[in-house]
Design an enzyme around this catalytic site. Structure first.
Site, PDB file in Angstrom:
ATOM      1  N   LYS A   1     -11.168  -5.415 -21.011  1.00 49.35           N
ATOM      2  CA  LYS A   1     -12.063  -5.199 -20.957  1.00 49.35           C
ATOM      3  C   LYS A   1     -12.144  -3.673 -20.588  1.00 49.35           C
ATOM      4  CE  LYS A   1     -16.020  -6.670 -22.634  1.00 49.35           C
ATOM      5  NZ  LYS A   1     -16.031  -7.969 -21.750  1.00 49.35           N
TER       6      LYS A   1
ATOM      7  N   TYR B   1     -10.902  16.974  -1.226  1.00 44.31           N
ATOM      8  CA  TYR B   1     -11.538  16.072   0.143  1.00 44.31           C
ATOM      9  C   TYR B   1     -11.843  17.245   1.027  1.00 44.31           C
ATOM     10  CZ  TYR B   1     -10.016  12.107   2.986  1.00 44.31           C
ATOM     11  OH  TYR B   1     -10.259  11.280   3.232  1.00 44.31           O
TER      12      TYR B   1
END
Length: 389
Positions: free
Chosen positions: A91, A36
């Site tokens: 999915k 970060y």
């Protein structure tokens, strides 16, 4: 406990079938600085200078959006975007399990084509591919067409093209089993929606013979009143003998039947009028005709969408490998030729010495399938010049 109750309890226990996991643990100040701020600024600036770097410096190159409006969900119909979320999560889990492709479910609360297209386009820079899912016809045709025009990543409506590819593979091998010549076959497709139209188009492009499309009113013929644009288009290239009548009429002397419609529409007597019939009855959970009834009518090869019968015709054999191949070479789109390559590669996985009426496709649980499909798709993308790697 029956399957329905087991599924409900599993979902309650899991509280979601997928999760986000960091690819590197953040345990030290250095980790925090690199993952970060302040370190993250460097890849941001690199991408600002070179858009293509977004595929190398982020997960975008292996990330697919699985998008629905909840209007045509897995045999349940228009149940809305929130209720579609378990299917979209499932999915995404299949993408990861079978091809190592990361996928994220996105359920959009609109059935307005303009809003849906704009929403998907506006988030497309986060992904390497768009998998449209469970969007009702005829709206799905327009949504896919417009997104393909606007997006610089592959857009693929699995209900159309994934279904078409796996059916084409099964048809190739069923023809091998029965000795039928593809170009001479009469194939009846019942269900003139997204899947049925895509199946008809792909089979024609692969050299199969006359397609006869049927809907709830019977045989579709060019010039019929009340057809939607997708049906009008397919009607112009099918039913070359301009037949009219019912589904029963269409099946007389037909070589194959493909059902993507509703339960219990076909009888053994109707199958008996076919020629050494190939029957793919794929309505779920109850097919257009049960396998034992189709065989009683003289069917030579029978396939369904169910896992408890031989020859399960399942999209999981297709979409993980298709996207893996497209992402690997950063294809701009998924072309008709890439779909044909996927169908032929899948069919070729069943060798002559194992091919028989009860085995025309690999098992949907065979995780090696996606690698073969991906290789065929990637090679075709490169040969066509739509690959960027």
């Amino acid at each position: 406990m029956d399957l329905k109750q087991q599924a409900l309890e599993l979902h309650q226990q899991l509280r979601g079938k997928i999760e986000v996991v960091a690819r590197k643990p953040i345990e030290t100040r250095e980790d925090l600085s690199l993952m970060y701020t302040p370190g993250v600024a460097e890849p941001c600036l690199a991408i600002q200078k070179d858009y293509d770097a977004s595929f190398r410096l982020t997960r975008r190159g292996n990330l697919v959006a699985v998008v629905t409006d909840g209007s045509a969900v897995l045999g349940l119909g228009d149940i809305g975007p929130a209720a579609a979320m378990p299917v979209m999560e499932g999915k995404c889990a299949l993408f990861k399990e079978f091809a190592g492709v990361d996928a994220f479910p996105i359920c959009v609360d609109t059935q307005d084509v303009d809003q849906l297209v704009e929403t998907i386009y506006l988030i497309s820079k986060s992904f390497g591919g768009i998998n449209l899912e469970d969007i009702a016809a005829p709206r799905c045709f327009e949504v896919e067409r417009r997104l393909k025009e606007r997006c610089d990543i592959p857009v693929f409506h699995d209900d159309q093209h994934g279904t078409a590819i796996v059916v084409a593979s099964a048809m190739l091998n069923a023809a091998r089993v029965t000795g039928k010549i593809a170009s001479e076959m009469k194939i009846v497709i019942n269900g003139a929606g997204a899947a049925g139209i895509a199946i008809g188009k792909l089979l024609l492009s692969m050299g199969f013979g006359n397609m006869v499309m049927c809907d709830i009113n019977g045989i579709i013929c060019a010039g019929d009143q009340g057809l939607n644009p997708g049906q009008e288009e397919i009607a112009r290239i099918t039913n070359t003998n301009r037949e009219h009548g019912s589904l029963a009429d269409a099946l007389k002397s037909a070589d194959a039947f493909v059902g993507v419609s509703r339960p219990n529409l076909v009888t053994a007597e109707m199958v008996s009028t076919m020629k050494d019939g190939i029957v793919f009855a794929m309505a779920n959970p109850t097919p257009e005709i049960m396998p034992d009834e189709a065989k009683r009518g003289g069917a030579a090869v029978v396939g369904t969408g169910r896992s408890d019968f031989p020859n399960q015709i399942n999209n999981v054999l297709v979409f993980p490998g298709v996207f893996k191949g497209a992402l690997t070479v950063r294809a701009r789109e998924i072309t008709e030729e890439m779909k044909v390559a996927a169908a032929k590669a899948l069919a070729a996985l069943v060798p002559d010495n194992r091919l028989n009426p009860a085995y025309i496709l690999p098992s949907p649980l065979d995780k090696s399938v996606s690698a073969t499909v991906a290789q065929a798709v990637a090679a075709t993308a490169r040969a066509q010049g739509v690959a960027r790697l």
